[in-house]
Write an enzyme that holds these catalytic residues in place. Structure first.
Site, PDB file in Angstrom:
ATOM      1  NE  ARG A  96      -2.495   4.703   2.708  1.00 26.55           N
ATOM      2  CZ  ARG A  96      -1.837   3.114   2.353  1.00 26.55           C
ATOM      3  NH1 ARG A  96      -1.448   3.088   1.312  1.00 26.55           N
ATOM      4  NH2 ARG A  96      -1.954   2.308   3.365  1.00 26.55           N
ATOM      5  CE  LYS A 198      -5.411   0.311   3.443  1.00 29.20           C
ATOM      6  NZ  LYS A 198      -5.163  -0.194   2.284  1.00 29.20           N
ATOM      7  CD  GLU A 234      -5.760   0.355  -6.348  1.00 25.32           C
ATOM      8  OE1 GLU A 234      -4.889  -0.229  -5.528  1.00 25.32           O
ATOM      9  OE2 GLU A 234      -6.338   1.033  -6.164  1.00 25.32           O
TER      10      GLU A 234
HETATM   11  C1  LIG Z   1      -4.175  -0.649   1.280  1.00 29.55           C
HETATM   12  C2  LIG Z   1      -4.322  -0.871  -0.213  1.00 29.55           C
HETATM   13  C3  LIG Z   1      -3.224  -0.959  -1.057  1.00 29.55           C
HETATM   14  C4  LIG Z   1      -1.711  -1.206  -0.616  1.00 29.55           C
HETATM   15  O1  LIG Z   1      -1.089  -0.257  -0.034  1.00 29.55           O
HETATM   16  P1  LIG Z   1       0.092  -0.296   1.016  1.00 29.55           P
HETATM   17  O2  LIG Z   1       0.140   1.091   1.690  1.00 29.55           O
HETATM   18  O3  LIG Z   1       1.208  -0.942   0.143  1.00 29.55           O
HETATM   19  O4  LIG Z   1      -0.475  -1.661   2.207  1.00 29.55           O
HETATM   20  C5  LIG Z   1      -3.252  -0.857  -2.382  1.00 29.55           C
HETATM   21  N1  LIG Z   1      -4.644  -0.872  -2.986  1.00 29.55           N
HETATM   22  C6  LIG Z   1      -5.729  -0.595  -2.143  1.00 29.55           C
HETATM   23  C7  LIG Z   1      -7.126  -0.507  -2.940  1.00 29.55           C
HETATM   24  C8  LIG Z   1      -5.594  -0.630  -0.918  1.00 29.55           C
HETATM   25  O5  LIG Z   1      -6.792  -0.321  -0.055  1.00 29.55           O
END
Ligand SMILES: *Cc1c(COP(=O)(O)O)cnc(C)c1O
Length: 355
Positions: A96, A198, A234
């Site tokens: 990722r 991210k 989300e």
């Molecule tokens: C990091 C993150 C998540 C959760 O991801 P995981 O890999 O399950 O920790 C969900 N939404 C956003 C916007 C994030 O930055």
């Protein structure tokens, strides 16, 4: 207990643990002994090393300060009942972060080096990994920043990849109580923007929205799809999962949702381990009132139950209520956390033994 499917060799690794009140740690930053650093210059990454200085000294005009060229990851290391230190699917974080770097015109840090760096920095800080049973874990934060000076708008030429680690307490002390979420008037991501990676910038622009939600007494924001504001995306840092009245797991699909590793793991666990029907599809806001259970998923809390979603005064109350996690989500939570703790065997490669 012998679990030969996971422990390839037995090692004696009694180490002197730090003298911390493990059971009462919060979710905060604490300076630990080592961090991993690798620098990118003249088109290549150096060998990388563990260092002790927790501070970063950069030129005032570094790319990260001027145009926010930064991305990050988050995962945890923890102690199993047998006393091994493990982490969960670090290869997924590596992949990722490669996607994040590409979208931000940053150099990719290779997957094998990422996983190796996680291993090195956790081993070096083994004394900071909370003991089994404390509910605490070692939070691992890999990140990358543009480091050379940039004033005209363009990507930096030099970068630093770092991993810091810090012990953190259980996300929910005294068990997970269902939370209340508000439908936000702000958007967290643009269509064709950076919602799927991210990037630090996604968080910078979400801070006002979360501060506003907290002031109004809500725990989190539900963001709608930015183009039509009719579909569920989300929250600021966790993906949604829903359970229909007939027991199907439904999770929203969109190009502007960050692909949570927890959510992708939950989909596998629900289908392969619990025999549930799983749907990854667009979820319209109007459907929410028909779901039986709702939860948020991410590394920090694994799953947080959602009891209520409020849309400008109109309440959607899930039948699972405000007292405990809904029964189907609880089943998923128990199975996934058992796999993470290496109590039961998960899919190959999910639990990485560090030492
Ligand atoms: C990091 C993150 C998540 C959760 O991801 P995981 O890999 O399950 O920790 C969900 N939404 C956003 C916007 C994030 O930055």
């Amino acid at each position: 207990m012998e679990r030969n499917w996971i422990w390839k060799e037995t090692e004696d690794f009694r180490m002197e643990k730090k003298n911390l009140d493990w059971a009462n740690l919060g979710f905060g930053y604490m300076v630990t002994d080592y961090r991993y650093v690798s620098n990118y210059k003249d088109g290549k990454w150096d060998d990388g090393a563990l260092i002790t200085d927790p501070n970063v000294t950069l030129n005032e005009c570094a790319g990260v300060f001027q145009y926010s060229q930064s991305c990050f990851e988050g995962l945890k290391a923890y102690t199993t009942e047998d006393g091994h230190i493990v982490c969960f699917r670090p290869d997924m974080n590596a992949k990722r972060m490669m996607d994040s770097a590409e979208r931000l015109e940053m150099p990719v840090f290779p997957e094998d080096r990422f996983v190796d760096a996680v291993e090195q920095v956790v081993k070096a800080n083994a004394a900071w990994v909370p003991p089994f049973g404390s509910g605490a874990s070692l939070y691992i934060r890999p990140y990358m920043i543009g480091t050379n000076s940039v004033i005209g708008v363009k990507p930096a030429d030099e970068y630093q990849f770092r991993i810091l680690v810090t012990p953190v307490g259980p996300y929910f002390k005294g068990g997970a109580k269902p939370i209340t979420i508000k439908v936000s008037d702000f958007d967290r991501a643009a269509p064709h923007g950076t919602g799927h990676i991210k990037a630090g910038l996604n968080y910078a622009m979400s801070l006002h929205a979360i501060v506003t939600a907290h002031k109004e007494g809500f725990d989190e924001n539900l963001y709608l799809d930015p183009a039509t504001r009719t579909k569920v995306e989300e929250t600021g840092g966790a993906n949604f999962i829903f359970i229909t009245k007939d027991g199907t797991l439904v999770t929203p699909k969109s190009d502007s949702i960050l692909p949570s590793i927890t959510r992708r793991s939950i989909m596998v666990v629900a289908e392969k381990y619990l025999g549930m029907k799983v749907e990854h599809r667009e979820v319209y806001f109007d459907e929410l009132k028909d779901f039986a259970e709702c939860g948020l998923c991410g590394t920090a809390a694994v799953i947080s139950p959602v009891g209520k979603i409020v849309d400008h005064g109109k309440e959607i109350c899930f039948p699972s209520g405000m007292e405990e996690m809904g029964p189907q989500i609880k089943k998923i939570y128990d199975k996934l956390t058992a796999i993470q703790k290496a109590e039961i065997e998960g899919p190959e490669g999910w639990v990485k033994v560090i030492m």
